[in-house]
Design an enzyme around this catalytic site. Structure first.
Site, PDB file in Angstrom:
ATOM      1  N   ASN A  14       0.844  -1.190   0.000  1.00  0.00           N
ATOM      2  CA  ASN A  14       0.000   0.000   0.000  1.00  0.00           C
ATOM      3  C   ASN A  14       0.886   1.249   0.000  1.00  0.00           C
ATOM      4  OD1 ASN A  14       0.562   0.692   2.921  1.00  0.00           O
ATOM      5  ND2 ASN A  14      -0.443  -1.298   3.199  1.00  0.00           N
ATOM      6  N   GLY A  71      -0.406   0.673  17.200  1.00  0.00           N
ATOM      7  CA  GLY A  71      -0.420   0.022  15.897  1.00  0.00           C
ATOM      8  C   GLY A  71      -0.682   1.024  14.793  1.00  0.00           C
ATOM      9  N   ASP A 122      -4.258 -10.636  12.145  1.00  0.00           N
ATOM     10  CA  ASP A 122      -4.563  -9.282  12.602  1.00  0.00           C
ATOM     11  C   ASP A 122      -3.625  -8.944  13.763  1.00  0.00           C
ATOM     12  OD1 ASP A 122      -5.684  -7.004  13.839  1.00  0.00           O
ATOM     13  OD2 ASP A 122      -7.649  -7.471  13.008  1.00  0.00           O
ATOM     14  N   LEU A 160      -2.993  -6.154  15.462  1.00  0.00           N
ATOM     15  CA  LEU A 160      -3.572  -5.377  16.559  1.00  0.00           C
ATOM     16  C   LEU A 160      -4.491  -6.224  17.425  1.00  0.00           C
ATOM     17  CD1 LEU A 160      -3.453  -2.559  17.694  1.00  0.00           C
ATOM     18  CD2 LEU A 160      -5.294  -1.888  16.138  1.00  0.00           C
ATOM     19  N   PHE A 217      -4.882   2.710  14.641  1.00  0.00           N
ATOM     20  CA  PHE A 217      -5.088   3.753  13.642  1.00  0.00           C
ATOM     21  C   PHE A 217      -6.128   3.265  12.641  1.00  0.00           C
ATOM     22  CE2 PHE A 217      -1.638   5.870  15.478  1.00  0.00           C
ATOM     23  CZ  PHE A 217      -1.481   7.124  14.890  1.00  0.00           C
ATOM     24  N   LYS A 264     -11.907  -4.236  18.294  1.00  0.00           N
ATOM     25  CA  LYS A 264     -10.541  -4.698  18.593  1.00  0.00           C
ATOM     26  C   LYS A 264     -10.125  -4.438  20.039  1.00  0.00           C
ATOM     27  CE  LYS A 264      -8.939  -4.747  13.873  1.00  0.00           C
ATOM     28  NZ  LYS A 264      -7.793  -4.613  12.951  1.00  0.00           N
TER      29      LYS A 264
END
Length: 404
Positions: free
Chosen positions: A210, A273, A306, A308, A323, A341
């Protein structure tokens, strides 16, 4: 109360009987979180060996004005730039006179002229030498220049005299040194920060990734260091230099990032994170470059771990900040991620705005948090990423204080 966490202290030891106390002072400064390097004058080496201070500080002791071992041989300039604080202990009458006169004919006096760091002198000499008008005149000159003085103490001296001139106890000198810096809101805490993108390989020359530049994560690392924290930065591939005094862990894939974070989480007080971790990776990565052949090619992806969520499932869980880089419904998506989360705080920003999106120097954010006193919200208008990072760190500290 000030702090010495992550501060670089250059300790200069002069030739006086109190030089033996410099060994304890090195320890006291280190116990307060400082990194210590040592300069010794020729006279100091008659009272205590360089090997002792090298063993205690973990660094070679410096004593030569032109150091052949230093980069470009300009050891005095390197030390002057390295230091956050220069402490002279013991500071003899001769040393004070030479500093007041602006001499630059040995390593100590040259560093004193070349550094922009504050200086702290701990005088140590015979009581009559301390009272002498010449010494008092030198003292006045030094204090007028902004040099800080710690002590001296009063009492029985090695020569048998009684009066002012004893070097202050090392613990008190360390406290004086700490007082010269602002208190760090994260002093003594261990912070793990993820930054940048991850790259998931398709073959030896291609990958899925990305646009994350890592600038926000690196800004957070700098802000946490300035707040007194010990920082581990787990970084994906970026074109950035690691912030000073940060422990950098370079990774490439999401799996590598997770492994690095899990190795650090047990000693972690705060986890941030900030990395843009790829959500998916190819099921298999080709061993050789995929050649162009068919008009179409199908790519099968599998979900990445994942990072986080796995951190917030740890017990005990560190204070966890996530974030959310969104292109629409900023607040709605951020709240969902905050709750889903099990985060303590989330920083949401609109990456569809090119002025604050990926690779920009600025950012704007919506901070959301949850605690026993109710949910909170702070909207931060566009500012530099360094300014935003400092505000995020300040908000983390404020939430922690309320939880206590």
């Amino acid at each position: 109360m000030g702090h010495l966490n992550n501060r670089r202290v250059l300790l200069a030891v002069c030739g006086g009987i109190a030089a033996y106390k410099s060994a304890e002072l090195v320890r006291k400064l280190q116990d307060a979180g400082a990194e210590v390097r040592v300069i010794m004058t020729r006279g100091a080496q008659e009272f205590i060996t360089p090997l002792t201070l090298q063993a205690l500080s973990g660094h070679p002791v410096h004593h030569s004005l032109l150091d052949e071992e230093a980069e470009r041989g300009m050891g005095h300039i390197e030390l002057a730039r390295w230091a956050d604080l220069v402490v002279v202990a013991p500071a003899t009458a001769d040393c004070m006179a030479r500093l007041a006169a602006g001499r630059a004919d040995d390593l100590l006096t040259t560093v004193a002229l070349a550094t922009a760091a504050p200086m702290l002198l701990a005088p140590a000499m015979n009581q009559q030498m301390w009272k002498d008008s010449a010494t008092q005149s030198n003292l006045a000159t030094l204090t007028e220049r902004g040099i800080n003085i710690a002590g001296p103490d009063s009492g029985e001296q090695a020569c048998g005299d009684i009066g002012p001139g004893r070097m202050l106890d090392p613990e008190l000198i360390a406290e004086e040194a700490a007082s010269l810096f602002e208190s760090g809101v994260l002093a003594g805490q261990r912070v793990v920060i993820t930054a940048g993108p991850t790259q998931e390989p398709l073959d030896p020359v291609r990958y899925i990734s990305n646009h994350s530049s890592g600038k926000m994560g690196y800004a957070l690392a700098r802000a946490a260091i300035e707040a007194g924290a010990h920082v581990d930065l787990v970084s994906g591939p970026v074109a950035l230099t690691a912030p000073d005094r940060v422990q950098l862990h370079r990774v490439t894939t999401a799996k590598e990032m997770l492994d690095a974070c899990m190795n650090l989480v047990n000693d972690c007080d705060i986890f941030i994170g900030c990395a843009a971790v790829a959500d998916y990776r190819p099921v298999t990565a080709a061993e050789q470059k995929i050649k162009k052949s068919e008009e179409e090619m199908s790519l099968q992806l599998v979900r990445n771990p994942d990072v986080l969520a796995q951190i917030t499932n740890c017990s005990p869980k560190p204070f966890s900040v996530g974030f959310a880089a969104e292109t629409e419904k900023l607040r709605e998506h951020a709240i969902g991620k905050l709750e889903r989360k099990n985060l303590d705080m989330i920083v949401a920003n609109d990456v569809s705005d090119s002025s604050i999106g990926f690779n920009s120097e600025n950012n704007a954010a919506l901070l959301l948090w949850q605690n026993a006193d109710g949910d909170g919200e702070l909207n931060i208008e566009q500012c530099s990423k360094d300014v935003l990072a400092s505000m995020v760190v300040a908000q983390i500290s404020a939430i922690q204080q309320r939880k206590r």
